[in-house]
Design a protein around this motif. Structure first.
Motif, PDB file in Angstrom:
ATOM      1  N   UNK A   1       2.123 -12.357  -1.938  1.00  0.00           N
ATOM      2  CA  UNK A   1       1.076 -11.596  -1.236  1.00  0.00           C
ATOM      3  C   UNK A   1       1.699 -10.418  -0.503  1.00  0.00           C
ATOM      4  N   UNK A   2       0.976  -9.284  -0.530  1.00  0.00           N
ATOM      5  CA  UNK A   2       1.451  -8.067   0.133  1.00  0.00           C
ATOM      6  C   UNK A   2       0.262  -7.236   0.608  1.00  0.00           C
ATOM      7  N   UNK A   3       0.539  -6.324   1.525  1.00  0.00           N
ATOM      8  CA  UNK A   3      -0.437  -5.324   1.942  1.00  0.00           C
ATOM      9  C   UNK A   3      -0.021  -4.018   1.289  1.00  0.00           C
ATOM     10  N   UNK A   4      -0.930  -3.443   0.509  1.00  0.00           N
ATOM     11  CA  UNK A   4      -0.666  -2.193  -0.194  1.00  0.00           C
ATOM     12  C   UNK A   4      -1.664  -1.155   0.301  1.00  0.00           C
ATOM     13  N   UNK A   5      -1.168   0.002   0.694  1.00  0.00           N
ATOM     14  CA  UNK A   5      -2.040   1.075   1.151  1.00  0.00           C
ATOM     15  C   UNK A   5      -2.559   1.891  -0.019  1.00  0.00           C
ATOM     16  N   UNK A   6      -3.854   2.188  -0.010  1.00  0.00           N
ATOM     17  CA  UNK A   6      -4.466   3.019  -1.049  1.00  0.00           C
ATOM     18  C   UNK A   6      -5.264   4.125  -0.380  1.00  0.00           C
ATOM     19  N   UNK A   7      -5.748   5.036  -1.170  1.00  0.00           N
ATOM     20  CA  UNK A   7      -6.533   6.138  -0.624  1.00  0.00           C
ATOM     21  C   UNK A   7      -5.635   7.272  -0.165  1.00  0.00           C
ATOM     22  N   UNK A   8      -6.220   8.202   0.572  1.00  0.00           N
ATOM     23  CA  UNK A   8      -5.487   9.369   1.052  1.00  0.00           C
ATOM     24  C   UNK A   8      -4.376   8.919   1.998  1.00  0.00           C
ATOM     25  N   UNK A   9      -3.151   9.227   1.639  1.00  0.00           N
ATOM     26  CA  UNK A   9      -2.005   8.871   2.474  1.00  0.00           C
ATOM     27  C   UNK A   9      -1.723   7.383   2.534  1.00  0.00           C
ATOM     28  N   UNK A  10      -2.380   6.583   1.697  1.00  0.00           N
ATOM     29  CA  UNK A  10      -2.171   5.137   1.723  1.00  0.00           C
ATOM     30  C   UNK A  10      -2.660   4.500   3.013  1.00  0.00           C
ATOM     31  N   UNK A  11      -3.702   5.089   3.618  1.00  0.00           N
ATOM     32  CA  UNK A  11      -4.164   4.625   4.921  1.00  0.00           C
ATOM     33  C   UNK A  11      -5.213   3.520   4.863  1.00  0.00           C
TER      34      UNK A  11
ATOM     35  N   UNK B   1     -10.035  -1.979  -6.503  1.00  0.00           N
ATOM     36  CA  UNK B   1      -9.832  -1.501  -7.873  1.00  0.00           C
ATOM     37  C   UNK B   1      -8.670  -0.519  -7.954  1.00  0.00           C
ATOM     38  N   UNK B   2      -8.582   0.375  -6.981  1.00  0.00           N
ATOM     39  CA  UNK B   2      -7.495   1.357  -6.966  1.00  0.00           C
ATOM     40  C   UNK B   2      -6.142   0.681  -6.815  1.00  0.00           C
ATOM     41  N   UNK B   3      -6.074  -0.316  -5.938  1.00  0.00           N
ATOM     42  CA  UNK B   3      -4.808  -1.032  -5.740  1.00  0.00           C
ATOM     43  C   UNK B   3      -4.382  -1.754  -7.007  1.00  0.00           C
TER      44      UNK B   3
END
Length: 165
Positions: A104-114, A150-152
């Motif tokens: 398990x991990x936390x992955x940033x998505x979106x603008x700047x991975x925020x 979905x993006x992640x």
């Protein structure tokens, strides 16, 4: 054990941390502009509280996918572990009773991975010489539907397939 309740707690904590950073930066900038210094800590508290209150009004976005990669469960789980560690903050790994390995991990998505997204990968034995990776991502979305899960998953799936070639 990785479950949905802990997923929600992790999302809330990640969003509160992000809110605290934003509040701290805003308070420091405002304090510098007005000549009142030392407002960063108060801004951080306010940002974290705002994120916690806003959490109630956001919708959870969940997406799942299966990826088949050639190799043993151990080799593929090491690949998944390394990929998630490169793409975000690794939260942990566990071996399950049936021989599967979960990461398990936390992955940033979106603008700047925020926009934080919790990603859980379960590596299981598949057909001969193949390991099956079940990916589940969960994120929050507000008024603007960004589909962070979905993006992640698209980002991680592409990385896993490229690394396994």
């Amino acid at each position: 054990m990785f479950d949905e309740a802990s997923e929600n707690e992790l999302l809330l904590a990640a969003l509160m941390q992000l809110g605290a950073k934003g509040g701290s930066i805003g308070a420091a900038a405002g304090g510098a502009a007005t000549g009142t210094h030392g407002l960063g800590r108060a801004g951080a508290r306010g940002g974290a509280r705002g994120a916690a209150r806003g959490f109630r009004w956001t919708k959870k976005d969940v997406s799942t996918t299966l990826v088949e990669l050639s190799g043993t469960v151990t080799a593929v789980s090491q690949l998944v572990h390394a990929t998630l560690a490169d793409m975000g903050n690794l939260l942990g790994a566990e071996a399950r009773d049936n021989g599967d390995i979960a990461v398990r991990a936390i992955v940033g998505v979106g603008v700047g991975g925020l926009n934080p997204t919790i990603v859980t990968a379960v590596v299981a034995a598949g057909p001969e010489g193949v390991a099956v990776v079940e990916l589940r991502a969960a994120g929050r979305e507000g008024l603007i539907k960004q589909h962070p899960a979905e993006k992640a998953l698209a980002k991680i799936t592409a990385q896993l397939k490229a690394a396994s070639q």
